[in-house]
Design a protein around this motif. Structure first.
Motif, PDB file in Angstrom:
ATOM      1  N   ARG A 252     -33.930 -70.670  20.865  1.00  0.00           N
ATOM      2  CA  ARG A 252     -33.757 -69.241  21.290  1.00  0.00           C
ATOM      3  C   ARG A 252     -33.316 -69.078  22.484  1.00  0.00           C
ATOM      4  O   ARG A 252     -33.445 -69.922  23.543  1.00  0.00           O
ATOM      5  N   ILE A 253     -32.160 -68.282  22.588  1.00  0.00           N
ATOM      6  CA  ILE A 253     -31.474 -68.342  24.018  1.00  0.00           C
ATOM      7  C   ILE A 253     -31.893 -66.850  24.659  1.00  0.00           C
ATOM      8  O   ILE A 253     -31.379 -65.657  24.025  1.00  0.00           O
ATOM      9  N   GLY A 254     -32.209 -67.024  26.016  1.00  0.00           N
ATOM     10  CA  GLY A 254     -32.469 -65.572  26.340  1.00  0.00           C
ATOM     11  C   GLY A 254     -31.185 -64.862  26.923  1.00  0.00           C
ATOM     12  O   GLY A 254     -30.092 -65.451  26.910  1.00  0.00           O
TER      13      GLY A 254
ATOM     14  N   VAL B 256     -42.574 -64.168  25.677  1.00  0.00           N
ATOM     15  CA  VAL B 256     -41.217 -63.945  26.216  1.00  0.00           C
ATOM     16  C   VAL B 256     -40.711 -62.610  26.182  1.00  0.00           C
ATOM     17  O   VAL B 256     -40.332 -62.112  24.967  1.00  0.00           O
ATOM     18  N   ALA B 257     -40.933 -61.834  27.105  1.00  0.00           N
ATOM     19  CA  ALA B 257     -40.997 -60.451  27.101  1.00  0.00           C
ATOM     20  C   ALA B 257     -39.248 -60.068  27.085  1.00  0.00           C
ATOM     21  O   ALA B 257     -39.218 -59.022  26.514  1.00  0.00           O
TER      22      ALA B 257
ATOM     23  N   GLU C 268     -31.850 -58.579  18.639  1.00  0.00           N
ATOM     24  CA  GLU C 268     -32.405 -59.648  19.579  1.00  0.00           C
ATOM     25  C   GLU C 268     -33.809 -59.734  18.999  1.00  0.00           C
ATOM     26  O   GLU C 268     -34.523 -58.907  18.358  1.00  0.00           O
ATOM     27  N   GLY C 269     -34.335 -60.743  19.401  1.00  0.00           N
ATOM     28  CA  GLY C 269     -35.931 -61.079  19.157  1.00  0.00           C
ATOM     29  C   GLY C 269     -36.857 -60.853  20.610  1.00  0.00           C
ATOM     30  O   GLY C 269     -36.264 -60.951  21.481  1.00  0.00           O
ATOM     31  N   ILE C 270     -38.102 -60.479  20.195  1.00  0.00           N
ATOM     32  CA  ILE C 270     -39.090 -60.231  21.428  1.00  0.00           C
ATOM     33  C   ILE C 270     -40.256 -60.789  20.889  1.00  0.00           C
ATOM     34  O   ILE C 270     -40.782 -60.493  19.620  1.00  0.00           O
TER      35      ILE C 270
END
Length: 247
Positions: A192-194, A227-228, A221-223
């Protein structure tokens, strides 16, 4: 002997490390070897790395018992979103020391956690290994025989009164070397890349990144609960970077 009441515990690591764990069990990391390898690869003396780790109170030097146990948690989502993404944590700590000693231009060296360029550099190295979660199914009545420890701010022996609340414990650990009493299950994960690191790699400021994201140029994107802020799978990030000529 069978154990009717079981709990699933999860450990975050990398695919390469998982191969060794499946063959040989969990062992204490050789921190000296990691520091020497990182020193030689990046041209920073081990003494400089150690001094920087001490200044920043890294667990590598501040927690003498950290390498003496292997950590699990009943919380699979936490492992997938944080623990596995940061694995192996001893290498991550060493890489951060390299960044702070050799490359960082952040105006406040003690605010290194806010250094997006540093995060991008460290993640770029960690991303060479795929994250995985190892699942251990263990009988609740086995835990004390396996010398399990309840870990919060400190590790202490798991006692009978804690057994009904296992799912509430943030961490359950076992002394190493530790051989799982039965086969571990490997769950493959996406790296996962922020969004901040993604934007840095794209060489975009926050506003440009936001506009392009809202226009759908980066996909969904993922939430996660732990990791908010938004993140994207590395495979998607690589595709976008290629499309934008940032590779």
């Amino acid at each position: 002997m069978t154990h009717a009441a079981q709990i699933s515990l999860y450990h975050g690591t990398t695919a390469v490390a998982a191969e060794a764990i499946l063959k040989e069990g969990f062992k204490a990391p050789d921190i000296d070897a990691v520091l020497l390898d990182v020193s030689e690869r990046h041209g920073v003396a081990v003494s400089s790395l150690m001094e920087n780790l001490k200044v920043h109170s890294s667990y590598l030097v501040s927690e003498s018992d950290r390498g003496s146990r292997v950590s699990f948690t009943p919380n699979r989502e936490k492992v997938e979103s944080t623990w596995a993404q940061n694995a192996p944590e001893h290498l991550r700590e060493a890489l951060w020391a390299v960044w702070r000693v050799k490359y960082s231009t952040h105006p406040d060296p003690y605010a290194w956690a806010q250094d997006v360029a540093g995060h991008a550099w460290v993640i770029g190295h960690l991303a060479q290994s795929e994250p995985v979660t190892l699942e251990l199914k263990v009988g609740i009545d086995e835990l004390m025989d396996l010398r399990a420890q309840a870990v919060s701010f400190a590790a202490r022996a798991l006692t009978p009164e804690l057994l009904p609340a296992l799912n509430l414990l943030p961490e359950i650990a076992f002394p190493v070397p530790f051989q799982a009493p039965r086969a571990l299950t490997v769950h493959q994960l996406e790296r996962r890349i922020g969004w901040d690191v993604f934007a840095h790699w794209l060489r975009m400021d926050v506003e440009e990144f936001r506009k392009r994201h809202e226009a759908g140029e980066f996909g969904d994107e993922g939430i996660g609960r732990y990791v908010a802020s938004p993140w994207w799978p590395l495979r998607v990030v690589d595709e976008v970077l290629e499309r934008f000529g940032c590779r």
